[in-house]
Design a protein around this motif. Sequence first.
Motif, PDB file in Angstrom:
ATOM      1  N   PRO A 156       0.813  -1.236  -0.005  1.00 23.57           N
ATOM      2  CA  PRO A 156      -0.029   0.127   0.028  1.00 23.57           C
ATOM      3  C   PRO A 156       0.945   1.090  -0.022  1.00 23.57           C
ATOM      4  O   PRO A 156       0.699   2.086  -0.686  1.00 23.57           O
ATOM      5  CB  PRO A 156      -0.726  -0.164   1.188  1.00 23.57           C
ATOM      6  CG  PRO A 156      -0.872  -1.736   1.614  1.00 23.57           C
ATOM      7  CD  PRO A 156       0.530  -2.174   1.040  1.00 23.57           C
ATOM      8  N   THR A 157       1.913   1.438   0.742  1.00 23.03           N
ATOM      9  CA  THR A 157       2.584   2.546   0.841  1.00 23.03           C
ATOM     10  C   THR A 157       3.559   2.934  -0.645  1.00 23.03           C
ATOM     11  O   THR A 157       3.774   3.880  -1.029  1.00 23.03           O
ATOM     12  CB  THR A 157       3.724   2.395   2.060  1.00 23.03           C
ATOM     13  OG1 THR A 157       4.276   1.156   2.008  1.00 23.03           O
ATOM     14  CG2 THR A 157       3.004   2.642   3.512  1.00 23.03           C
ATOM     15  N   LEU A 158       3.900   1.414  -1.111  1.00 22.52           N
ATOM     16  CA  LEU A 158       4.764   1.795  -2.520  1.00 22.52           C
ATOM     17  C   LEU A 158       3.630   2.314  -3.598  1.00 22.52           C
ATOM     18  O   LEU A 158       4.025   2.889  -4.387  1.00 22.52           O
ATOM     19  CB  LEU A 158       5.264   0.314  -2.978  1.00 22.52           C
ATOM     20  CG  LEU A 158       6.815   0.269  -2.432  1.00 22.52           C
ATOM     21  CD1 LEU A 158       7.268  -1.269  -2.728  1.00 22.52           C
ATOM     22  CD2 LEU A 158       7.574   0.967  -2.952  1.00 22.52           C
ATOM     23  N   GLY A 192      11.562   1.492   5.584  1.00 24.82           N
ATOM     24  CA  GLY A 192      11.045   2.631   6.536  1.00 24.82           C
ATOM     25  C   GLY A 192       9.876   3.467   5.779  1.00 24.82           C
ATOM     26  O   GLY A 192       9.035   2.781   5.061  1.00 24.82           O
ATOM     27  N   ASP A 193       9.906   4.690   5.906  1.00 27.26           N
ATOM     28  CA  ASP A 193       8.831   5.469   5.371  1.00 27.26           C
ATOM     29  C   ASP A 193       9.552   6.189   3.945  1.00 27.26           C
ATOM     30  O   ASP A 193       8.787   6.911   3.443  1.00 27.26           O
ATOM     31  CB  ASP A 193       8.490   6.509   6.266  1.00 27.26           C
ATOM     32  CG  ASP A 193       9.594   7.733   6.735  1.00 27.26           C
ATOM     33  OD1 ASP A 193      10.729   7.382   6.274  1.00 27.26           O
ATOM     34  OD2 ASP A 193       9.364   8.576   7.478  1.00 27.26           O
ATOM     35  N   ARG A 194      10.643   5.909   3.677  1.00 29.56           N
ATOM     36  CA  ARG A 194      10.993   6.209   2.184  1.00 29.56           C
ATOM     37  C   ARG A 194      10.832   5.002   1.194  1.00 29.56           C
ATOM     38  O   ARG A 194      11.109   4.084   1.362  1.00 29.56           O
ATOM     39  CB  ARG A 194      12.683   6.562   2.581  1.00 29.56           C
ATOM     40  CG  ARG A 194      13.108   7.411   1.497  1.00 29.56           C
ATOM     41  CD  ARG A 194      14.539   7.874   1.237  1.00 29.56           C
ATOM     42  NE  ARG A 194      14.463   8.763   2.306  1.00 29.56           N
ATOM     43  CZ  ARG A 194      14.138  10.054   2.411  1.00 29.56           C
ATOM     44  NH1 ARG A 194      13.591  10.528   1.193  1.00 29.56           N
ATOM     45  NH2 ARG A 194      14.349  10.715   3.471  1.00 29.56           N
ATOM     46  N   ALA A 195      10.432   5.617  -0.127  1.00 34.31           N
ATOM     47  CA  ALA A 195      10.209   4.635  -1.166  1.00 34.31           C
ATOM     48  C   ALA A 195      10.994   5.353  -2.488  1.00 34.31           C
ATOM     49  O   ALA A 195      11.134   6.520  -2.637  1.00 34.31           O
ATOM     50  CB  ALA A 195       8.724   4.412  -1.483  1.00 34.31           C
ATOM     51  N   LEU A 196      11.378   4.506  -3.316  1.00 33.31           N
ATOM     52  CA  LEU A 196      11.919   4.900  -4.465  1.00 33.31           C
ATOM     53  C   LEU A 196      11.455   3.829  -5.665  1.00 33.31           C
ATOM     54  O   LEU A 196      11.440   2.825  -5.491  1.00 33.31           O
ATOM     55  CB  LEU A 196      13.585   4.742  -4.457  1.00 33.31           C
ATOM     56  CG  LEU A 196      14.581   5.191  -5.527  1.00 33.31           C
ATOM     57  CD1 LEU A 196      14.426   6.531  -5.637  1.00 33.31           C
ATOM     58  CD2 LEU A 196      15.908   4.748  -5.350  1.00 33.31           C
ATOM     59  N   ALA A 254       4.992   9.174   2.024  1.00 32.09           N
ATOM     60  CA  ALA A 254       3.874   8.982   1.122  1.00 32.09           C
ATOM     61  C   ALA A 254       2.407   9.060   1.663  1.00 32.09           C
ATOM     62  O   ALA A 254       2.210   7.983   2.466  1.00 32.09           O
ATOM     63  CB  ALA A 254       4.184   7.762  -0.104  1.00 32.09           C
ATOM     64  N   GLY A 255       1.536   9.665   1.252  1.00 33.96           N
ATOM     65  CA  GLY A 255       0.286   9.751   1.742  1.00 33.96           C
ATOM     66  C   GLY A 255       0.026  10.387   3.254  1.00 33.96           C
ATOM     67  O   GLY A 255      -1.053  10.145   3.854  1.00 33.96           O
TER      68      GLY A 255
END
Length: 281
Positions: free
Chosen positions: A80-82, A122-126, A143-144
């Motif tokens: 979901p976060t990605l 964690g809370d970082r996505a690439l 994100a979000g």
Amino acid sequence: MNDILDLPAERDLPPEAALAMRARILGFVSPPPPRIPRLRIAIAAAVLLAVASGAAAVVWDRTERSTMQVLAMGPGELSPTLQEAAERCLRWNSPQRQTRQNPGERPVPVSLADLAVATERGDRALVLFMNDVGYATCDVEGAGTARESGGGATEPWPHGAWLPGPVQRLLLTSTESDGGDVSISGRVSSRVHRLVLDHGDGHTTAARLSEGAFGLMTSDARLKASNDPQLVSYDSGGTEIDRRPLFQAEDQLEHCYTGPDGKRIYGKPTSDCRPAEKWGR
């Protein structure tokens, strides 16, 4: 080539931090491009280092609240976060927004179906989108959430489907300036059936390959640039076909590469050029 993208207006970095980040980016570009580094991700709480033509390195702060690492090789594998990060990247890299910010540049239209690699820590996505026209990429933090920040870039392929040999690294992230844990993504030719990261200390990490794209994440690897970690490609018979330093700029690779017409398209001019290889989608 396109400029460093500004952060979304409501999430701008303090001027001092933005200047320091851009100075760090420019200090690691080789060779100097006509304007500013190719992969221009403007992000908060991290340092972005452009280390190669068509590649970028990001140093991620370690997070204490989560050590989970996620690697997705397409839209059907997104957490979901990605998913949030990918959708945010699409909005940031929309042709309409790109045209407003950089009228003289050609944004690459991408959709969620073009998602090739997504990594999360964690809370970082690439995230990285690729299609026949070019690629788009983003770094997104939170994100979000109310503290969401990040940025992205989009660019056509400079030489279409032709790669500098069997593998082309597009994204490189690390937890430390000289190594630590890394996340890598890029594209490969049809000759590559296996790709591994040789840590240089007796350990290896295998990449995941899917439809001409690759993704790789290490965990507690403690990589060091001084150990000369390398990306190693193997063919279907298990024979090694390519080995290149992980942290070396594309223009500094051992060989140059020529297109179908025999003209050099990658690397320094030398007498030891090899044929460029076609992206194996």
